[in-house]
Design a protein around this motif. Structure first.
Motif, PDB file in Angstrom:
ATOM      1  N   VAL A 223       0.839  -1.202   0.000  1.00 33.11           N
ATOM      2  CA  VAL A 223       0.000   0.000   0.000  1.00 33.11           C
ATOM      3  C   VAL A 223       0.873   1.251   0.000  1.00 33.11           C
ATOM      4  O   VAL A 223       0.597   2.220  -0.724  1.00 33.11           O
ATOM      5  CB  VAL A 223      -0.947   0.005   1.218  1.00 33.11           C
ATOM      6  CG1 VAL A 223      -1.849   1.230   1.182  1.00 33.11           C
ATOM      7  CG2 VAL A 223      -1.783  -1.260   1.248  1.00 33.11           C
ATOM      8  N   ILE A 224       1.936   1.234   0.794  1.00 29.90           N
ATOM      9  CA  ILE A 224       2.844   2.387   0.848  1.00 29.90           C
ATOM     10  C   ILE A 224       3.498   2.613  -0.511  1.00 29.90           C
ATOM     11  O   ILE A 224       3.601   3.747  -0.994  1.00 29.90           O
ATOM     12  CB  ILE A 224       3.919   2.189   1.934  1.00 29.90           C
ATOM     13  CG1 ILE A 224       3.273   2.161   3.322  1.00 29.90           C
ATOM     14  CG2 ILE A 224       4.974   3.288   1.867  1.00 29.90           C
ATOM     15  CD1 ILE A 224       4.212   1.752   4.433  1.00 29.90           C
ATOM     16  N   LYS A 225       3.946   1.531  -1.157  1.00 30.61           N
ATOM     17  CA  LYS A 225       4.588   1.648  -2.471  1.00 30.61           C
ATOM     18  C   LYS A 225       3.649   2.291  -3.482  1.00 30.61           C
ATOM     19  O   LYS A 225       4.041   3.166  -4.257  1.00 30.61           O
ATOM     20  CB  LYS A 225       5.025   0.269  -2.967  1.00 30.61           C
ATOM     21  CG  LYS A 225       6.175  -0.356  -2.199  1.00 30.61           C
ATOM     22  CD  LYS A 225       7.479   0.349  -2.482  1.00 30.61           C
ATOM     23  CE  LYS A 225       8.649  -0.370  -1.818  1.00 30.61           C
ATOM     24  NZ  LYS A 225       9.922   0.386  -2.004  1.00 30.61           N
ATOM     25  N   GLU A 226       2.397   1.848  -3.502  1.00 33.45           N
ATOM     26  CA  GLU A 226       1.437   2.422  -4.453  1.00 33.45           C
ATOM     27  C   GLU A 226       1.162   3.890  -4.131  1.00 33.45           C
ATOM     28  O   GLU A 226       1.040   4.715  -5.038  1.00 33.45           O
ATOM     29  CB  GLU A 226       0.129   1.631  -4.456  1.00 33.45           C
ATOM     30  CG  GLU A 226      -0.890   2.197  -5.423  1.00 33.45           C
ATOM     31  CD  GLU A 226      -2.039   1.254  -5.730  1.00 33.45           C
ATOM     32  OE1 GLU A 226      -3.140   1.744  -6.000  1.00 33.45           O
ATOM     33  OE2 GLU A 226      -1.823   0.023  -5.708  1.00 33.45           O
ATOM     34  N   SER A 227       1.089   4.218  -2.852  1.00 35.33           N
ATOM     35  CA  SER A 227       0.844   5.612  -2.463  1.00 35.33           C
ATOM     36  C   SER A 227       2.010   6.510  -2.878  1.00 35.33           C
ATOM     37  O   SER A 227       1.805   7.636  -3.331  1.00 35.33           O
ATOM     38  CB  SER A 227       0.627   5.705  -0.952  1.00 35.33           C
ATOM     39  OG  SER A 227      -0.495   4.950  -0.557  1.00 35.33           O
ATOM     40  N   LEU A 228       3.241   5.999  -2.747  1.00 34.95           N
ATOM     41  CA  LEU A 228       4.416   6.775  -3.158  1.00 34.95           C
ATOM     42  C   LEU A 228       4.423   7.009  -4.663  1.00 34.95           C
ATOM     43  O   LEU A 228       4.757   8.096  -5.135  1.00 34.95           O
ATOM     44  CB  LEU A 228       5.700   6.057  -2.729  1.00 34.95           C
ATOM     45  CG  LEU A 228       6.091   6.201  -1.255  1.00 34.95           C
ATOM     46  CD1 LEU A 228       7.205   5.232  -0.897  1.00 34.95           C
ATOM     47  CD2 LEU A 228       6.534   7.638  -0.966  1.00 34.95           C
ATOM     48  N   ARG A 229       4.057   5.967  -5.424  1.00 31.47           N
ATOM     49  CA  ARG A 229       3.981   6.144  -6.879  1.00 31.47           C
ATOM     50  C   ARG A 229       2.920   7.175  -7.236  1.00 31.47           C
ATOM     51  O   ARG A 229       3.122   8.026  -8.109  1.00 31.47           O
ATOM     52  CB  ARG A 229       3.686   4.806  -7.562  1.00 31.47           C
ATOM     53  CG  ARG A 229       4.875   3.867  -7.631  1.00 31.47           C
ATOM     54  CD  ARG A 229       4.602   2.712  -8.575  1.00 31.47           C
ATOM     55  NE  ARG A 229       3.562   1.817  -8.064  1.00 31.47           N
ATOM     56  CZ  ARG A 229       3.798   0.761  -7.307  1.00 31.47           C
ATOM     57  NH1 ARG A 229       5.038   0.452  -6.956  1.00 31.47           N
ATOM     58  NH2 ARG A 229       2.802  -0.008  -6.890  1.00 31.47           N
ATOM     59  N   ALA A 230       1.771   7.106  -6.550  1.00 32.34           N
ATOM     60  CA  ALA A 230       0.708   8.071  -6.807  1.00 32.34           C
ATOM     61  C   ALA A 230       1.186   9.492  -6.509  1.00 32.34           C
ATOM     62  O   ALA A 230       0.895  10.428  -7.276  1.00 32.34           O
ATOM     63  CB  ALA A 230      -0.514   7.743  -5.955  1.00 32.34           C
ATOM     64  N   TYR A 231       1.925   9.652  -5.427  1.00 33.99           N
ATOM     65  CA  TYR A 231       2.464  10.966  -5.052  1.00 33.99           C
ATOM     66  C   TYR A 231       3.370  11.506  -6.157  1.00 33.99           C
ATOM     67  O   TYR A 231       3.280  12.677  -6.548  1.00 33.99           O
ATOM     68  CB  TYR A 231       3.220  10.826  -3.735  1.00 33.99           C
ATOM     69  CG  TYR A 231       3.785  12.109  -3.164  1.00 33.99           C
ATOM     70  CD1 TYR A 231       3.180  13.342  -3.419  1.00 33.99           C
ATOM     71  CD2 TYR A 231       4.919  12.089  -2.361  1.00 33.99           C
ATOM     72  CE1 TYR A 231       3.698  14.515  -2.884  1.00 33.99           C
ATOM     73  CE2 TYR A 231       5.442  13.253  -1.827  1.00 33.99           C
ATOM     74  CZ  TYR A 231       4.834  14.458  -2.096  1.00 33.99           C
ATOM     75  OH  TYR A 231       5.344  15.624  -1.578  1.00 33.99           O
ATOM     76  N   ALA A 232       4.220  10.644  -6.706  1.00 35.52           N
ATOM     77  CA  ALA A 232       5.127  11.059  -7.777  1.00 35.52           C
ATOM     78  C   ALA A 232       4.359  11.421  -9.038  1.00 35.52           C
ATOM     79  O   ALA A 232       4.637  12.438  -9.687  1.00 35.52           O
ATOM     80  CB  ALA A 232       6.137   9.950  -8.073  1.00 35.52           C
ATOM     81  N   TYR A 233       3.372  10.596  -9.412  1.00 38.76           N
ATOM     82  CA  TYR A 233       2.616  10.856 -10.632  1.00 38.76           C
ATOM     83  C   TYR A 233       1.803  12.147 -10.520  1.00 38.76           C
ATOM     84  O   TYR A 233       1.692  12.912 -11.477  1.00 38.76           O
ATOM     85  CB  TYR A 233       1.687   9.684 -10.948  1.00 38.76           C
ATOM     86  CG  TYR A 233       2.391   8.378 -11.220  1.00 38.76           C
ATOM     87  CD1 TYR A 233       3.672   8.356 -11.774  1.00 38.76           C
ATOM     88  CD2 TYR A 233       1.796   7.164 -10.913  1.00 38.76           C
ATOM     89  CE1 TYR A 233       4.327   7.163 -12.013  1.00 38.76           C
ATOM     90  CE2 TYR A 233       2.446   5.959 -11.149  1.00 38.76           C
ATOM     91  CZ  TYR A 233       3.713   5.962 -11.704  1.00 38.76           C
ATOM     92  OH  TYR A 233       4.354   4.783 -11.941  1.00 38.76           O
ATOM     93  N   LEU A 234       1.219  12.391  -9.346  1.00 37.68           N
ATOM     94  CA  LEU A 234       0.464  13.626  -9.139  1.00 37.68           C
ATOM     95  C   LEU A 234       1.386  14.846  -9.229  1.00 37.68           C
ATOM     96  O   LEU A 234       1.012  15.872  -9.799  1.00 37.68           O
ATOM     97  CB  LEU A 234      -0.243  13.594  -7.782  1.00 37.68           C
ATOM     98  CG  LEU A 234      -1.405  12.600  -7.679  1.00 37.68           C
ATOM     99  CD1 LEU A 234      -1.788  12.384  -6.221  1.00 37.68           C
ATOM    100  CD2 LEU A 234      -2.614  13.083  -8.469  1.00 37.68           C
TER     101      LEU A 234
END
Length: 391
Positions: A223-234
């Motif tokens: 979950v943390i990994k996906e949230s970090l990717r989302a943060y970068a993409y945003l």
């Protein structure tokens, strides 16, 4: 209007956070709408009341609604849908098949954006809280304004001009053979008018004082990994994330040996969330004894989450996009937190800079000051990608 989008991996509790945030905003006197754009709606279950496409009063100053993509389609796309249906029926498909195929893939995300724009333009609410789809779908939704702009500039407008010029000459021959007419100007204008709404919303989404994304996560590795990717993409699209909510923390008073392993793991991951998302503020929410459903449970969650705070405030704001002049030319800086350099691909084509991170790509239209220059390389400085431009 203040716009707050709640997103995160499926099942992390974003709907509950959206509902509790709406409840607190309403309590402070803001006219608040919580709108679910997730195809798998659960907002009505969270409030434990019936909901539909139009806003329904939940309590004083608080309304809720669940987007019905088919209703939005008819309101915004009905003319085009009927034309596509006519074309498909002329090619031999029966009525039901033609109707279904006339709804293009991804339209539900687009209609979600149009609905948000309409509420923003009408100004009936002070705060609009979006209970969005899980991360991947939400990222597609938020990237639509820029992607749509690329297609309009490169393909649609040139083709529209050619089609309108040729139509008077081709139509008398085309209609008897094909069994349907070529689109007229009124028909061709509908997609562009649709795009103009999306483009206007794109400017709202990148206004950091108006729009914020709040990432809901759990103290678990995936979950943390996906949230970090989302943060970068945003960050890549210059959409501000102002808060991280770490949900389902096992309370310290739980001493059952069965949960010992989970508590130790969570201790490690809780610190990872703080470190990896720094300097973003992080709020922690404990794991409940029972599911969060109904107003009483949401009242308790609201107190744990915000206390005396105003959820409509901007918790953190920093530009993810910066241009600065150097002795040699210019440098373009982009914030891409948590993304290693080897996962980033860059290319320049005319006035566009193409940036690809994993399966997400942005075709960035460069400011005129950079469009005529050439790139001489790029490097990562901490979490910022620095691209150099020279004469």
């Amino acid at each position: 209007m203040r716009l707050i989008l709640m997103t995160g991996k499926g099942g992390v509790g974003k709907t509950s956070m959206a509902a509790a945030t709406g409840l607190r905003c309403a309590e402070l006197g803001y006219k608040t709408l919580v709108l679910s754009t997730d195809p798998a709606h659960s907002l009505a279950d969270s409030f434990d009341i019936e909901m539909g496409h139009e806003p329904k009063l939940v309590c004083d100053n608080l309304w809720g609604a669940e987007l019905d993509a088919l209703q939005e389609l008819e309101q915004n796309w009905g003319m085009v849908k009927r034309y596509i249906t006519e074309v498909l029926q002329a090619r031999g498909l029966d009525g039901v098949q033609a109707e279904e195929l006339a709804i293009l893939p991804g339209m539900d995300e687009i209609f979600g954006l149009v609905r948000v724009f309409r509420h923003h333009k009408e100004g009936h609410f002070d705060v609009l809280i979006i209970d969005s789809a899980p991360t991947g779908t939400a990222l597609r939704l938020l990237s639509i304004p820029e992607v749509a702009g690329w297609y309009m500039r490169r393909l649609y407008k040139p083709l529209e001009k050619v089609a309108m010029y040729l139509r008077p000459f081709v139509e008398p021959i085309f209609r008897p053979i094909a069994g349907f007419s070529l689109p007229d100007k009124k028909m061709m204008d509908v997609p562009y008018e649709f795009y103009e709404k999306i483009d206007a919303l794109g400017k709202i989404l990148t206004d950091h004082m108006v729009t914020s994304v709040r990432l809901v996560t759990n103290p678990e590795k995936m979950v943390i990994k996906e949230s970090l990717r989302a943060y970068a993409y945003l960050s890549l699209y210059d959409i501000s994330v102002d808060l991280v909510i770490s949900n389902r923390i096992i309370p310290a008073e739980v001493t059952d040996p069965y949960f010992q392993y989970w508590k130790e793991n969570q201790s490690t991951y809780r610190q990872e969330i703080i470190d990896n998302f720094s300097p973003l503020p992080v709020k922690e929410v404990p794991l409940y004894l029972r599911e969060i459903c109904g107003m009483a449970a949401l009242e308790k969650l609201k107190e744990l989450l915000y206390g005396d705070e105003d959820p409509a405030q901007v918790y953190y704001s920093k530009s993810t996009f910066n241009i600065q002049q150097t002795k040699e030319g210019f440098e373009l800086e982009l914030s891409v937190p948590g993304i290693p350099k080897e996962q980033i691909q860059l290319s320049k084509n005319g006035d566009e800079l193409n940036i690809r991170i994993g399966n997400h790509r942005r075709n960035m239209v460069l400011p005129q000051v950079l469009a005529t220059l050439k790139t001489t390389g790029a490097e990562m400085l901490d979490d910022r990608l620095v691209i150099r431009f020279v004469e």
